[in-house]
Design a protein around this motif. Structure first.
Motif, short mmCIF file in Angstrom:
data_model
loop_
_atom_site.label_atom_id
_atom_site.label_comp_id
_atom_site.label_asym_id
_atom_site.label_seq_id
_atom_site.Cartn_x
_atom_site.Cartn_y
_atom_site.Cartn_z
N ASP A 90 67.48 6.23 6.89
CA ASP A 90 66.28 6.72 7.57
C ASP A 90 65.80 8.03 6.99
N GLY A 91 64.48 8.17 6.92
CA GLY A 91 63.88 9.45 6.60
C GLY A 91 63.85 10.33 7.84
N ILE A 92 63.36 11.55 7.69
CA ILE A 92 63.31 12.49 8.80
C ILE A 92 61.88 13.01 8.95
N ILE A 93 61.39 13.00 10.18
CA ILE A 93 60.08 13.54 10.52
C ILE A 93 60.27 14.66 11.54
N VAL A 94 59.65 15.81 11.28
CA VAL A 94 59.60 16.88 12.27
C VAL A 94 58.14 17.23 12.49
N THR A 95 57.66 17.06 13.72
CA THR A 95 56.26 17.33 14.03
C THR A 95 56.16 17.96 15.40
N ASN A 96 54.96 18.38 15.78
CA ASN A 96 54.79 18.99 17.11
C ASN A 96 54.87 17.91 18.18
N TYR A 97 55.20 18.32 19.40
CA TYR A 97 55.43 17.36 20.48
C TYR A 97 54.24 16.43 20.69
N GLU A 98 53.01 16.98 20.59
CA GLU A 98 51.83 16.17 20.86
C GLU A 98 51.66 15.03 19.86
N ASN A 99 52.12 15.24 18.63
CA ASN A 99 51.92 14.22 17.59
C ASN A 99 53.15 13.37 17.33
N ALA A 100 54.24 13.62 18.05
CA ALA A 100 55.47 12.85 17.84
C ALA A 100 55.28 11.42 18.32
N ALA A 101 55.65 10.47 17.47
CA ALA A 101 55.54 9.05 17.81
C ALA A 101 56.61 8.29 17.03
N GLN A 102 57.06 7.19 17.59
CA GLN A 102 58.08 6.40 16.90
C GLN A 102 57.56 5.92 15.55
#
Length: 455
Positions: A90-102
């Motif tokens: 798996d890769g890793i995504i770090v984003t702000n709470y509003e834009n976090a999506a599966q």
């Protein structure tokens, strides 16, 4: 057409033009334009131009990471193109709470912005760990967008996350520019200012970058984690002293900066460092690209289109007054056809009050007050908005005002002048129903301003 009908139409047009700018910065499409594959290997365009040269490698593994407000859409686009056989886990995504999506094939972490939090620290550690496992003949593909600096905190010991956040808050509150904020952040961080390139070495590294910084200075976007940093510890100290907050920052921050200045902590990697021999990047989206799209959309509406500024900066209140003065001079000379004054950039706000708002909301409220003071006549609407859909610590992207905005505020029992003085633009605009609400847009290329004038 009645004046209320004209104002309604102008407001709809201004919102539509703003949306055209957001659409031009669509992170999914920007990444897809930059990557191509024959099913066996990956090619990376070195610019967004047609027929741009490409970087090609026979990388047996491609380690995928994404951070910033547009991280989810950028990551999805990359995974849709990169052959599955080249992706190790798996890769890793770090984003702000509003834009976090599966996102299939990724561990997604929602984190704090603009103030860093523990979730962001966890994400930073995971990314550093993943990159440190990459081998010399492999590729680390980093997808970077605006907000990445706050979202990926990794303080240098002995600085704690709380102390780093406190320092960031002080910088934001004193009106420091994004470059000044990032200069300090780089020297307090293990990742920023080329630090991520250190974790990736000796693997190959390529960054696809969506810019939210005026002038597209790569060392400033997300605090330049994959590129050289030519600022120094002494520069960071000078900024904190100039902004008169040196005595207010935590002792651990002073200690790290002073130790770095004395040469006891390594400087951030500079231009010419061999660390970057296998590192490259592509700028895939920016504020100028979005502004160009707004210009095109306004032309299609038959406006006389004028770009007021491609690099709007300065104190939001001051820039609002200058724009009203310019608009008044145009109106006083007479209009042959409707005019669209357009700008892109990023203003600042020096906090002196205790209210709620952001730079775009403050600019909108200040514009309304300046328009009243200078007697800006005719039909007009003014929009100032952040392309990420969030202006400061609020749920609004910015402001969309018209000649009746102040009257609506006062009718609701709100004193707009007092609200501006208290940096409370959000509540003033809320009272007049002039908040620009878009929700999280999934992208971030700084701010856009739209001023529509009709006789």
């Amino acid at each position: 057409m009645s004046r209320p009908a004209i104002q309604k139409a102008l407001r709809e047009q201004a919102a539509g033009l703003f949306q055209a700018g957001i659409d031009a910065a669509d992170p999914y499409l920007a990444v897809q334009r930059s990557l191509s594959s024959d099913g066996l290997r990956l090619e990376i365009a070195l610019s967004p131009d047609d027929n741009a040269p490409k970087r090609t490698g026979h990388w047996p593994k491609i380690h995928l990471i994404a951070f910033g407000k547009a991280a989810c859409n950028m990551a999805k686009a990359a995974r849709d193109i990169i052959p599955e056989s080249l992706l190790p886990g798996d890769g890793i995504i770090v984003t702000n709470y509003e834009n976090a999506a599966q996102a299939t094939g990724f561990k997604v972490i929602g984190a704090g912005h603009p103030i860093p939090d523990e979730a962001g620290l966890q994400g930073a550690r995971l990314i550093a760990e993943k990159m440190s496992h990459a081998q010399p003949d492999e590729l680390v593909l980093a997808l970077i967008s605006g907000g990445g600096s706050a979202l990926l905190p990794y303080p240098r010991p002995p600085i704690t996350l709380e102390e780093k956040a406190q320092t960031t808050s002080l910088l934001l509150a004193c009106g420091a520019t994004i470059n000044q904020v990032n200069c300090v952040r780089k020297h307090l961080s293990m990742i920023k200012g080329g630090g991520l390139a250190r974790f990736a070495a000796p693997a190959n590294l390529h960054a696809l970058i969506l810019s939210d910084v005026l002038g597209d200075d790569l060392s400033a976007i997300a605090s330049g984690p994959t590129v050289p940093d030519d600022t120094r510890f002494d520069d960071a100290i000078a900024i904190l002293r100039k902004k008169d907050i040196w005595e207010s920052i935590p002792n651990s921050v002073k200690y790290v900066l002073q130790q770095g200045s004395a040469g006891n902590i390594p400087e951030t990697p500079k231009t010419g460092d061999e660390l970057f021999n296998n590192a490259d990047h592509t700028l895939i989206g920016s504020n100028p690209i979005s502004l160009k799209a707004v210009v095109k959309a306004a032309s299609l509406l038959d406006y006389d289109v004028r770009v007021y500024s491609e690099h709007l900066s300065g104190e939001a209140k001051d820039e609002a007054f200058k724009l009203v003065s310019y608009a008044k001079s145009l109106l006083d000379n007479g209009l042959n056809k409707p005019i669209a004054l357009l700008a892109g950039g990023e203003t600042t706000v020096t906090l002196t009050g205790q209210g709620l708002g952001g730079r775009n909301q403050e600019m909108g409220l200040a514009f309304a007050l300046a328009a009243e003071r200078l007697a800006l006549r005719g039909n007009w609407v003014f929009l100032s908005g952040g392309t990420d859909g969030r202006d400061g610590p609020t749920d609004a992207a910015g402001a969309l005002i018209d000649p009746q905005s102040l009257a609506r505020m006062r009718a609701a029992g709100t004193d707009p002048g007092a609200r501006l003085q208290d940096n409370d633009s959000y509540r003033a605009l809320q009272a007049s129903n002039d908040l620009l609400i878009t929700g999280a847009t999934g992208t971030n290329v700084a701010d856009l301003q739209v001023l529509l004038l009709r006789p």
